[in-house]
Design a protein around this motif. Structure first.
Motif, short mmCIF file in Angstrom:
data_model
loop_
_atom_site.label_atom_id
_atom_site.label_comp_id
_atom_site.label_asym_id
_atom_site.label_seq_id
_atom_site.Cartn_x
_atom_site.Cartn_y
_atom_site.Cartn_z
N LEU A 20 6.79 -0.73 -6.39
CA LEU A 20 5.53 -0.03 -6.17
C LEU A 20 4.31 -0.91 -6.43
CD1 LEU A 20 6.30 3.49 -7.71
CD2 LEU A 20 6.19 2.85 -5.29
N THR A 21 4.53 -2.07 -7.03
CA THR A 21 3.41 -2.96 -7.30
C THR A 21 3.48 -4.22 -6.43
OG1 THR A 21 4.68 -3.86 -9.18
CG2 THR A 21 3.01 -2.20 -9.67
N SER A 22 4.24 -4.15 -5.36
CA SER A 22 4.27 -5.27 -4.42
C SER A 22 2.92 -5.38 -3.73
CB SER A 22 5.38 -5.07 -3.38
OG SER A 22 5.14 -3.90 -2.61
N ALA A 23 2.62 -6.53 -3.17
CA ALA A 23 1.29 -6.78 -2.58
C ALA A 23 0.97 -5.79 -1.47
CB ALA A 23 1.24 -8.21 -2.05
N SER A 24 1.96 -5.49 -0.61
CA SER A 24 1.70 -4.59 0.51
C SER A 24 1.39 -3.17 0.04
CB SER A 24 2.92 -4.56 1.44
OG SER A 24 4.09 -4.14 0.74
N VAL A 25 2.09 -2.74 -1.00
CA VAL A 25 1.86 -1.39 -1.52
C VAL A 25 0.51 -1.32 -2.23
CG1 VAL A 25 2.66 0.34 -3.17
CG2 VAL A 25 4.31 -0.87 -1.75
N GLN A 26 0.17 -2.35 -2.98
CA GLN A 26 -1.08 -2.34 -3.74
C GLN A 26 -2.32 -2.29 -2.84
OE1 GLN A 26 -1.83 -2.23 -7.25
NE2 GLN A 26 0.22 -1.39 -7.02
N LYS A 27 -2.22 -2.86 -1.65
CA LYS A 27 -3.35 -2.79 -0.72
C LYS A 27 -3.64 -1.34 -0.32
CE LYS A 27 -2.72 -7.38 1.32
NZ LYS A 27 -2.37 -8.14 2.55
N LYS A 28 -2.56 -0.56 -0.16
CA LYS A 28 -2.73 0.85 0.21
C LYS A 28 -3.15 1.68 -1.00
CE LYS A 28 0.71 0.45 3.88
NZ LYS A 28 2.01 0.91 4.41
N VAL A 29 -2.72 1.25 -2.19
CA VAL A 29 -3.05 1.98 -3.40
C VAL A 29 -4.56 2.01 -3.62
CG1 VAL A 29 -2.92 1.92 -5.93
CG2 VAL A 29 -0.86 1.61 -4.55
N LEU A 30 -5.24 0.91 -3.31
CA LEU A 30 -6.68 0.84 -3.50
C LEU A 30 -7.41 1.91 -2.68
CD1 LEU A 30 -7.19 -3.04 -3.44
CD2 LEU A 30 -7.21 -1.52 -5.43
N VAL A 31 -6.84 2.25 -1.52
CA VAL A 31 -7.46 3.23 -0.64
C VAL A 31 -7.12 4.66 -1.07
CG1 VAL A 31 -7.62 4.07 1.74
CG2 VAL A 31 -7.40 1.61 1.28
N TRP A 58 16.62 0.54 -13.36
CA TRP A 58 16.20 1.33 -12.21
C TRP A 58 14.69 1.54 -12.21
CZ3 TRP A 58 16.69 2.83 -7.49
CH2 TRP A 58 16.01 3.96 -7.03
N PHE A 59 14.15 1.97 -13.34
CA PHE A 59 12.73 2.28 -13.37
C PHE A 59 11.86 1.02 -13.36
CE2 PHE A 59 14.44 6.32 -15.15
CZ PHE A 59 14.01 7.13 -14.10
N ALA A 60 12.38 -0.08 -13.90
CA ALA A 60 11.67 -1.35 -13.80
C ALA A 60 11.64 -1.81 -12.34
CB ALA A 60 12.34 -2.41 -14.68
N LEU A 61 12.76 -1.58 -11.62
CA LEU A 61 12.81 -1.91 -10.19
C LEU A 61 11.80 -1.06 -9.42
CD1 LEU A 61 14.12 -3.31 -7.76
CD2 LEU A 61 15.84 -1.48 -7.73
N VAL A 62 11.73 0.22 -9.75
CA VAL A 62 10.75 1.11 -9.11
C VAL A 62 9.34 0.59 -9.34
CG1 VAL A 62 9.72 3.41 -9.19
CG2 VAL A 62 12.21 3.17 -9.19
N ALA A 63 9.06 0.20 -10.59
CA ALA A 63 7.73 -0.32 -10.93
C ALA A 63 7.42 -1.59 -10.14
CB ALA A 63 7.65 -0.60 -12.43
N CYS A 94 6.61 1.26 -19.38
CA CYS A 94 6.97 2.67 -19.32
C CYS A 94 8.48 2.82 -19.15
CB CYS A 94 6.22 3.34 -18.16
SG CYS A 94 6.45 5.12 -18.06
N ALA A 95 9.07 1.99 -18.30
CA ALA A 95 10.52 2.00 -18.10
C ALA A 95 11.24 1.67 -19.40
CB ALA A 95 10.91 1.00 -17.01
N LEU A 96 10.70 0.73 -20.16
CA LEU A 96 11.29 0.36 -21.44
C LEU A 96 11.22 1.52 -22.42
CD1 LEU A 96 12.60 -1.96 -23.01
CD2 LEU A 96 10.31 -2.66 -23.75
N GLY A 97 10.13 2.28 -22.39
CA GLY A 97 10.00 3.45 -23.24
C GLY A 97 11.03 4.51 -22.90
N ALA A 120 2.84 2.68 -12.81
CA ALA A 120 2.92 1.43 -12.06
C ALA A 120 1.83 1.33 -10.99
CB ALA A 120 4.30 1.30 -11.43
N LEU A 121 1.64 2.42 -10.25
CA LEU A 121 0.67 2.40 -9.16
C LEU A 121 -0.77 2.28 -9.66
CD1 LEU A 121 2.20 5.11 -6.81
CD2 LEU A 121 1.94 2.68 -6.28
N LEU A 122 -1.07 2.93 -10.77
CA LEU A 122 -2.44 2.97 -11.24
C LEU A 122 -2.76 1.94 -12.33
CD1 LEU A 122 -2.95 6.85 -11.35
CD2 LEU A 122 -3.52 5.25 -9.52
N LYS A 123 -1.73 1.44 -13.00
CA LYS A 123 -1.98 0.50 -14.10
C LYS A 123 -1.36 -0.87 -13.90
CE LYS A 123 -2.71 3.64 -17.98
NZ LYS A 123 -2.33 3.91 -19.39
N GLY A 124 -0.49 -1.00 -12.92
CA GLY A 124 0.09 -2.31 -12.65
C GLY A 124 1.54 -2.46 -13.08
#
Length: 217
Positions: free
Chosen positions: A183-194, A175-180, A45-48, A34-38
């Motif tokens: 972790l891909t919310s706008a605020s988190v993604q800004k930090k992920v880039l760094v 649960w894992f879809a919620l985690v995804a 991945c959660a569906l898998g 989720a963090l690296l691929k969106g």
């Protein structure tokens, strides 16, 4: 009309939720994807993972779960395959740093790491990555077998058992879809880039650690 054992129903519900939210390789895998691929890939991945739960449930309902659990070679095969898979994923994530150490070059910085290096499993779909991570985990198999042999009565109607199975698989996906999604919310993604490179490193260490621990158990 089904005769519902409410104590059994509540037990399955609570035990499943506790098992789903506990730190496991599945959590590390979904977080990484989720963090690296969106978000879309994280949900895939959660569906898998949910699909792999369905496989465990299928052979358990057919009565093969106890047979597998009582055969040490089956557990060991799953354990070794699962451990090696997790170690491979962890080492793949850390490979750019390992290459840098062995070549004794420090020219590569976190910002210089290419997308390909940050994505060692780019050739594998997120769905199959999640599926393999869960399907090769013997602890998941033992959890499902224990739940259906010790918590769920052998007198429970098949329709109710199927309902439990659907609930367990859905709980994992939700649960894992919620985690995804979190972790891909706008605020988190800004930090992920760094911190993208460090996320790759940390998840690589976690996955490899899960694999080594599974191998040594």
């Amino acid at each position: 009309m089904l005769n519902i054992d409410h104590f059994e129903l509540y037990s399955v519900a609570v035990i499943t939720l506790l098992a789903v939210i506990s730190p496991r390789p599945d959590f590390a895998m979904v977080s990484k994807v989720a963090l690296l691929k969106g978000r879309r890939n994280g949900i895939a991945c959660a569906l898998g993972i949910s699909a792999a739960i369905g496989v465990h449930l299928a052979y358990t309902l057919f009565g093969l779960g106890i047979l597998f659990a009582n055969n040490i070679w089956v557990l060991n095969t799953l354990r070794y395959l699962g451990a090696l898979y997790l170690i491979w994923l962890g080492v793949s994530a850390l490979w750019p740093d390992i290459k840098s150490i062995f070549s004794k070059t420090n020219s590569e910085t976190m910002s210089d790491r290419t997308t390909q290096e940050l994505d060692p499993i780019k050739s594998t779909s997120p769905f199959w990555t999640g599926f393999a991570c869960n399907a090769l985990n013997p602890k998941t198999m033992l959890f499902i077998v224990a739940l259906f042999s010790q918590v769920i009565s052998d007198k429970t109607p098949l329709a109710m058992e199927l309902g439990y199975g659907i609930y367990i698989a859905f709980a994992h996906f939700a649960w894992f879809a919620l985690v995804a999604c979190l972790l891909t919310s706008a605020s988190v993604q800004k930090k992920v880039l760094v911190f993208k490179a460090w996320i790759e490193r940390v998840t690589g260490v976690l996955l490899a650690s899960f694999g080594i621990r599974l191998l040594l158990e």
